[in-house]
Each structure stands twice: as structure tokens, then as C-alpha cells.
Design a protein around this motif. Structure first.
Motif, PDB file in Angstrom:
ATOM      1  N   GLY A  84     158.957 -24.909  63.994  1.00 41.18           N
ATOM      2  CA  GLY A  84     159.780 -25.747  63.131  1.00 41.18           C
ATOM      3  C   GLY A  84     158.958 -26.868  62.518  1.00 41.18           C
ATOM      4  O   GLY A  84     158.928 -27.983  63.031  1.00 41.18           O
ATOM      5  N   PHE A  85     158.229 -26.594  61.450  1.00 44.28           N
ATOM      6  CA  PHE A  85     157.442 -27.652  60.792  1.00 44.28           C
ATOM      7  C   PHE A  85     158.244 -28.273  59.657  1.00 44.28           C
ATOM      8  O   PHE A  85     158.549 -29.444  59.656  1.00 44.28           O
ATOM      9  CB  PHE A  85     156.119 -27.086  60.281  1.00 44.28           C
ATOM     10  CG  PHE A  85     155.204 -26.646  61.376  1.00 44.28           C
ATOM     11  CD1 PHE A  85     154.427 -27.553  62.050  1.00 44.28           C
ATOM     12  CD2 PHE A  85     155.151 -25.310  61.756  1.00 44.28           C
ATOM     13  CE1 PHE A  85     153.593 -27.148  63.070  1.00 44.28           C
ATOM     14  CE2 PHE A  85     154.326 -24.904  62.776  1.00 44.28           C
ATOM     15  CZ  PHE A  85     153.545 -25.812  63.442  1.00 44.28           C
ATOM     16  N   GLY A  86     158.588 -27.443  58.697  1.00 41.69           N
ATOM     17  CA  GLY A  86     159.449 -27.927  57.620  1.00 41.69           C
ATOM     18  C   GLY A  86     158.729 -28.863  56.667  1.00 41.69           C
ATOM     19  O   GLY A  86     157.513 -29.061  56.751  1.00 41.69           O
ATOM     20  N   GLN A  87     159.504 -29.462  55.772  1.00 42.34           N
ATOM     21  CA  GLN A  87     158.901 -30.274  54.721  1.00 42.34           C
ATOM     22  C   GLN A  87     158.425 -31.621  55.228  1.00 42.34           C
ATOM     23  O   GLN A  87     157.702 -32.315  54.528  1.00 42.34           O
ATOM     24  CB  GLN A  87     159.899 -30.461  53.584  1.00 42.34           C
ATOM     25  CG  GLN A  87     161.143 -31.236  53.982  1.00 42.34           C
ATOM     26  CD  GLN A  87     162.224 -31.099  52.935  1.00 42.34           C
ATOM     27  OE1 GLN A  87     162.279 -30.116  52.242  1.00 42.34           O
ATOM     28  NE2 GLN A  87     163.075 -32.096  52.819  1.00 42.34           N
ATOM     29  N   GLU A  88     158.824 -31.998  56.443  1.00 50.60           N
ATOM     30  CA  GLU A  88     158.468 -33.335  56.905  1.00 50.60           C
ATOM     31  C   GLU A  88     157.139 -33.378  57.656  1.00 50.60           C
ATOM     32  O   GLU A  88     156.734 -34.441  58.128  1.00 50.60           O
ATOM     33  CB  GLU A  88     159.590 -33.902  57.784  1.00 50.60           C
ATOM     34  CG  GLU A  88     160.619 -34.623  56.951  1.00 50.60           C
ATOM     35  CD  GLU A  88     162.041 -34.262  57.332  1.00 50.60           C
ATOM     36  OE1 GLU A  88     162.232 -33.613  58.362  1.00 50.60           O
ATOM     37  OE2 GLU A  88     162.948 -34.644  56.577  1.00 50.60           O
ATOM     38  N   CYS A  89     156.454 -32.246  57.790  1.00 50.79           N
ATOM     39  CA  CYS A  89     155.153 -32.242  58.469  1.00 50.79           C
ATOM     40  C   CYS A  89     154.127 -32.971  57.607  1.00 50.79           C
ATOM     41  O   CYS A  89     154.065 -32.773  56.399  1.00 50.79           O
ATOM     42  CB  CYS A  89     154.704 -30.812  58.720  1.00 50.79           C
ATOM     43  SG  CYS A  89     153.055 -30.699  59.399  1.00 50.79           S
ATOM     44  N   THR A  90     153.318 -33.827  58.245  1.00 50.77           N
ATOM     45  CA  THR A  90     152.334 -34.596  57.491  1.00 50.77           C
ATOM     46  C   THR A  90     150.946 -33.977  57.552  1.00 50.77           C
ATOM     47  O   THR A  90     149.992 -34.596  57.114  1.00 50.77           O
ATOM     48  CB  THR A  90     152.246 -36.031  58.023  1.00 50.77           C
ATOM     49  OG1 THR A  90     151.761 -35.962  59.359  1.00 50.77           O
ATOM     50  CG2 THR A  90     153.590 -36.709  58.007  1.00 50.77           C
ATOM     51  N   ASN A  91     150.827 -32.798  58.126  1.00 53.68           N
ATOM     52  CA  ASN A  91     149.506 -32.179  58.317  1.00 53.68           C
ATOM     53  C   ASN A  91     148.551 -33.138  59.024  1.00 53.68           C
ATOM     54  O   ASN A  91     147.380 -33.220  58.680  1.00 53.68           O
ATOM     55  CB  ASN A  91     148.899 -31.756  56.983  1.00 53.68           C
ATOM     56  CG  ASN A  91     149.479 -30.437  56.488  1.00 53.68           C
ATOM     57  OD1 ASN A  91     150.192 -29.763  57.222  1.00 53.68           O
ATOM     58  ND2 ASN A  91     149.175 -30.079  55.254  1.00 53.68           N
ATOM     59  N   CYS A  92     149.078 -33.875  60.002  1.00 51.90           N
ATOM     60  CA  CYS A  92     148.232 -34.890  60.627  1.00 51.90           C
ATOM     61  C   CYS A  92     147.315 -34.290  61.660  1.00 51.90           C
ATOM     62  O   CYS A  92     146.371 -34.928  62.102  1.00 51.90           O
ATOM     63  CB  CYS A  92     149.083 -35.996  61.243  1.00 51.90           C
ATOM     64  SG  CYS A  92     149.879 -35.553  62.796  1.00 51.90           S
ATOM     65  N   ALA A  93     147.593 -33.075  62.103  1.00 53.97           N
ATOM     66  CA  ALA A  93     146.712 -32.337  63.005  1.00 53.97           C
ATOM     67  C   ALA A  93     146.695 -32.896  64.416  1.00 53.97           C
ATOM     68  O   ALA A  93     145.853 -32.518  65.217  1.00 53.97           O
ATOM     69  CB  ALA A  93     145.285 -32.250  62.466  1.00 53.97           C
ATOM     70  N   ALA A  94     147.622 -33.763  64.758  1.00 50.48           N
ATOM     71  CA  ALA A  94     147.687 -34.255  66.135  1.00 50.48           C
ATOM     72  C   ALA A  94     148.052 -33.123  67.084  1.00 50.48           C
ATOM     73  O   ALA A  94     147.545 -33.044  68.200  1.00 50.48           O
ATOM     74  CB  ALA A  94     148.710 -35.390  66.237  1.00 50.48           C
ATOM     75  N   CYS A  95     148.940 -32.219  66.647  1.00 49.61           N
ATOM     76  CA  CYS A  95     149.347 -31.115  67.514  1.00 49.61           C
ATOM     77  C   CYS A  95     148.185 -30.151  67.726  1.00 49.61           C
ATOM     78  O   CYS A  95     148.005 -29.607  68.810  1.00 49.61           O
ATOM     79  CB  CYS A  95     150.562 -30.404  66.939  1.00 49.61           C
ATOM     80  SG  CYS A  95     150.400 -29.897  65.231  1.00 49.61           S
ATOM     81  N   ILE A  96     147.362 -29.956  66.682  1.00 44.01           N
ATOM     82  CA  ILE A  96     146.205 -29.067  66.837  1.00 44.01           C
ATOM     83  C   ILE A  96     145.245 -29.657  67.857  1.00 44.01           C
ATOM     84  O   ILE A  96     144.685 -28.952  68.691  1.00 44.01           O
ATOM     85  CB  ILE A  96     145.495 -28.876  65.479  1.00 44.01           C
ATOM     86  CG1 ILE A  96     146.452 -28.247  64.472  1.00 44.01           C
ATOM     87  CG2 ILE A  96     144.261 -28.023  65.645  1.00 44.01           C
ATOM     88  CD1 ILE A  96     145.848 -28.007  63.116  1.00 44.01           C
TER      89      ILE A  96
END
Lengths: 215, 334
Positions: free
Chosen positions: B280-292
Motif C-alpha cells: 500500500g504505497f499510493g500517491q502519498e509515498c515520498t520515495n524517501c527510501a527509509a523502508c528500503i
């Protein structure tokens, strides 16, 4: 839909509208008195109020409403201002919050034109130095030292960046200044005036006087 | 079967992101000091400066001397904040600024609207990257979140209410309507990155903070006491605009279901309350890469595509997947 449900929805909608209108109301309430239109009649109180009016930076849109709508409050004009005369409505000012102003009694504008060049919006537009319209100087001849024969001064005439076209002595051997058509209202004369009651100040330029800039 | 591994540098992107946030914040502090230095320089009156001003002059002279011959003019190249700024002649603005200005003046001033073009194109490609990578308020909010974590560790209760993420779109709409109603870009007064940049300048060079600082401290308290990252998640009008612009972004994060073990660390670190665990990423993901960066099994990676991967079910290294498919495995063993 039940009547209860409808009432609930209507009252919720009304509450939402009321809450939505709050900031607007606050903004109106907080707007400084000086920005409301001053009735045109001779009135000492209004004259004092008009004296305290802040100036907009050079090249500002002529209509105050248009300026407020165009300015995004980015602060760039202040960030390039060499004499740091441009200040901002930091907390007060209602709808004018974060818009720039110049308090000429504290620091006048040196007409370097940097602010109008850096402004990303049309709030400050690039105009020629002689066509800047921040206002026009007024001199209180009942207070100005040379005008009341309390000595010689000429500070305003010496500092004026527009030179003889803006302010000059009435007679060559008397230091009594008079304002001419070339005045753009930069306020340097206000800044340097040594008189404690500030007998020179900037007022909005009357509609049909010489300098007219667009919008 | 070998699930595809993410490119090894991507788990270090989070560090780069912190570096970027810190650089932006430092620039916002440096630029007002450079402005002061310029004005001192233009006045040619070093001897008249107060001792504190002399210190500013000396430090800034030391910093800029190798790069400038005429500081009073040359330093004009770098001005402004993330709200609107000029970088060696390139003018950039937050997309919200022209939008709010259009609403306030009910007209379009194209030279200004075009300053938001580059940010809009970048947002269309990289999504809401501004929020995670550049926004100076985000840095403070993230540090504030770390403070909240410390406080929780120390036994204090911090707020963790969850609201509807769609509220911020309402705030954006309401802000634009109010801008139009008041004829003033009033949305800038409740937009944290604009506030932070402006207040840094006000505090350093204009003799004190303004009302925006009070609002900003209020949002920090809101984040701390009411809702984790609440302002960015639920209220920020600019975040709403960036989310809408980045809805069909080309670059997005995707879960590799074969390597996922359902540990849910990604959901915990996600500053924006998203659900990477269930795709569930959706349009609000900031591509911040913290989860990676936090993923222990390298199960998150960047991918190119205009839509999120549909939900892939439990991770193949997780207990649930094993339980569901384990019966077959045991039967086969027998």
C-alpha cells in the motif's frame, strides 16, 4: 433520508462553513486601521495616520489589493535589499501578512531596483527609476527648521537620489526645501530629517499627478 | 528460484536523503547571514559594525572569499527559500505558490507560474519527493518524531491518533478558497516549508520571528502530543498538492514478495503512515527510501511504473505464507 439525519447534515455543514469563515474574519479584524480607506477631508487625526502609512517597495503594483493578491511572501525583496529598508508584516497585518513594506522614518529606500528585479511575481514590476511611484514627499512648513527660520539644514535636499528634479530650495540662498514633480517617494529625506517631529513624510501620490505607472 | 535483489546502493539512499535535508536547512540559515554580510559589505563601514556583526562579517568573508570578487553583487546569485528562490538566474518556486497566487489574484501571471514548471515535472516523475528529500520542515518534523520516540522510551505518552489522510486535500481546497476570498496568499501562512524558510530569514536578518513560528511550534506540538507526523500526513496543503501531482509518478517503491518475511519494520519507519507491508504505497509515498534502508531481507526496491503493484499477499519468507503453503510441502515430503 430521515429528518434527524438531514438536520445533522445541515448543522454539520453550517458548522463547517462557520469554521471555514473564521480565518477570514480574523484576517479582517486584524487588518491595521491605516489600510482602510481614509475619508477625504481635512482632519488632523487622519493626517497623522496617513503619515504613519508604510510604503511599499519600489515598483509595487499601484492598487493595494492587487499587490496583496500578487505577493506570495517569499521575502526575496528583503533578501537583496542593500540598506535593509524592506521589512515584513511578520505578525500583524491581517491579509497583508508576510508582505513587504518600508518604514521610511526608520530607513529609506535607495532606489537600487534590486527588489523589483528579483521579485518572482508581478507584485514588484520593473520600472524605470524616474517612474517609481512609492508616494510623494510632503513638507510641514510650520515645523521644518529653515521654513520657521530656526537655522539652516538642507539634509533632505542633499540626500535626495533624484536630485534637483525631486526636491530643491525655494530660493538659492534660503535652505527652505520644496518638493517637485520628480519625487518618487523613496523616503530617504524622511530618514535623514533631523527634526524630532518629522516635518517631511511620504503620502500616496494623488491620482492625477505626474508619475503614473501601469496597473 | 532467486528473487531479484535491489541495487545495493538503494539501501543507502536514506543517508543521502538526510544529507540533502541537512544541506537545504543549512542553506536556509546561511543565505540570511550572507545577506547580512552583503549589506555590511555594501555599506563599506566595517569599523562601525557591532562586535557581533563583525563576527558575522568575518565568518562570511572567510566562507565566500574564494568564490567572489564583489560580494555585495555576486552573492545575489543565491537567494530565497524553498517557497521561491533564485539560483544563478534559475528561478524556482513551490508549485503551491503560483497556485495560491492564481487563487488570490484570480489571474495567471505566466512568468511566475513557469518557475514551478521544473518542480512539477520532477514531481510527476519522482512523486512527492519534495516532502521527503527537500522540505526543511520535514527535517524538523522527523527530528521531532525521534524526540517522540525517546519520550515514549522514557515512559511518556505521545499521541498516536490516526485521522483520514484525505483531510489534507480538504485543507488545500479550503486554503485556496480562503486565498481567493481574502485576496491574499494566505495559504503560505499555514504551509510549513514556506514558514520555516521565511522565519529563518526573519529571525536572522529582520530582527525576530513572526507569527508563522508560533504556528509551526503548534504543529510540532500537534505531532508530538496528538498524532505522529500528523501535520504532514493529514493536514499539509502542499503535501496534498504534491500527492496529487505525483499520483502517476514513474519511479516508485515496490515490495518483492519472495524476499519479504512480514516483519513490518517498513510500516513502522514509514513517516507518512503508509503500508509497504501490504503493497500500500499510493500517491502519498515520498520515495524517501527509509523502508528500503530498514528492510532486513532486501525485499523493497525501486521500480519504474505508473501504478503500484497490486497486493501480493503475505511475504514468502513469513510465517503466514509458510502456514498456508506448508501443508502442501509436508504432504509432498510424506
Amino acid at each position: 433520508m430521515t429528518r434527524r439525519g438531514l438536520l445533522k447534515k445541515l448543522s454539520a455543514g453550517a458548522a463547517l462553513l462557520g469554521i471555514a469563515a473564521l480565518p477570514f474574519g480574523f484576517a479582517r479584524l486584524l487588518a491595521p486601521a491605516g489600510d482602510r480607506p481614509i475619508p477625504r477631508r481635512i482632519d488632523i487625526a487622519n493626517k497623522i495616520k496617513a503619515r504613519r502609512n508604510y510604503l511599499r517597495p519600489p515598483g509595487a503594483l499601484k492598487s493595494e489589493a492587487a499587490f496583496t493578491a500578487a505577493c506570495i511572501g517569499c521575502g526575496l525583496c528583503g533578501e537583496v535589499c542593500p540598506p535593509r529598508c524592506i521589512k515584513f508584516h511578520k505578525s500583524g497585518g491581517g491579509t497583508q501578512i508576510n508582505t513587504p513594506y518600508i518604514d521610511a522614518s526608520e530607513k529609506g529606500c535607495i532606489l537600487c531596483n534590486k527588489c523589483m528585479n528579483v521579485c518572482p511575481t508581478e507584485a514588484l514590476t520593473v520600472v524605470k527609476r524616474t517612474e517609481i511611484n512609492m508616494g510623494v514627499a510632503r513638507i510641514d512648513r510650520a515645523a521644518c527648521y529653515p521654513w520657521v527660520d530656526k537655522g539652516i539644514c538642507g539634509a533632505c535636499v542633499s540626500i535626495c537620489p533624484q536630485g534637483k528634479s525631486a526636491i530643491a530650495y525655494k530660493h538659492w540662498n534660503q535652505y527652505r526645501p520644496i518638493v517637485k514633480d520628480g519625487c518618487v517617494g523613496c523616503g530617504l529625506c524622511v530618514e535623514v530629517c533631523p527634526h524630532p517631529s518629522q516635518p517631511i513624510w511620504i503620502v500616496a501620490r494623488p491620482e492625477k499627478s505626474k508619475i503614473q505607472q501601469g496597473a | 528460484m532467486h528473487p531479484s535483489k535491489p541495487f545495493f546502493l538503494w539501501r543507502h539512499l536514506n543517508k543521502l536523503r538526510w544529507a540533502s535535508l541537512i544541506v537545504v536547512a543549512l542553506m536556509l540559515i546561511l543565505i540570511p547571514f550572507l545577506h547580512l554580510y552583503q549589506t555590511y559589505n555594501a555599506a563599506h563601514a566595517y569599523d562601525l559594525l557591532a562586535p557581533s556583526e563583525k563576527r558575522i562579517f568575518d565568518v562570511m568573508e572567510f566562507l565566500t572569499d574564494p568564490f567572489t570578487s564583489d560580494p555585495a553583487e555576486d552573492l545575489d546569485a543565491l537567494k530565497g527559500t524553498t517557497w521561491s528562490g533564485t539560483f544563478w538566474g534559475l528561478r524556482l518556486s513551490d508549485p503551491l505558490a503560483p497556485l495560491a497566487q492564481m487563487a488570490a489574484s484570480l489571474s495567471v501571471y505566466w512568468p511566475f507560474a513557469l518557475t514551478a514548471l521544473i518542480p512539477i515535472v520532477l514531481t510527476a516523475i519522482f512523486g512527492r519527493f519534495f516532502c521527503g528529500w527537500i522540505c526543511p520542515a520535514n527535517l524538523i518534523y522527523e527530528l521531532n518524531g525521534n524526540l517522540a520516540a525517546w519520550l515514549r522510551w522514557a515512559g511518556f505518552r505521545t499521541g498516536d491518533y490516526q485521522f483520514d489522510k484525505r483531510i489534507k486535500y480538504g485543507v488545500l481546497a479550503l486554503g485556496l478558497v480562503l486565498s481567493a476570498a481574502t485576496g491574499s496568499v494566505i495559504i503560505a501562512a499555514i504551509y510549513p516549508p514556506a514558514i520555516v524558510g521565511r522565519e529563518a530569514y526573519f529571525g536572522i536578518a529582520v530582527g525576530g520571528f513572526g507569527a508563522g513560528m508560533v504556528f509551526f511550534l503548534g504543529t510540532l506540538l500537534f505531532d508530538l502530543l496528538v498524532s505522529r507526523r500528523g501535520f504532514c500526513r493529514y493536514l499539509c496543503p502542499g503535501g496534498a498538492l504534491y500527492s496529487l501531482l505525483g499520483r502517476y509518478r514513474a519511479l516508485r517503491i515496490q515490495r518483492i514478495v519472495e524476499s519479504c518475511n512480514d516483519c513490518a519494520k517498513c510500516n513502522v519507519v514509514c513517516e507518512f503512515g503508509l503500508d509497504p507491508l501490504r503493497d500500500g504505497f499510493g500517491q502519498e509515498c515520498t520515495n524517501c527510501a527509509a523502508c528500503i534502508a530498514v528492510c532486513p531481507t532486501d525485499a523493497l526496491t525501486f521500480t519504474v511504473g505508473f501504478r503500484d503493484h497490486p497486493a501480493q499477499g503475505p511475504g514468502h519468507l513469513g510465517r503466514q505464507y509458510k502456514r498456508e503453503s506448508g501443508a502442501d510441502f509436508e504432504e509432498a515430503a510424506e
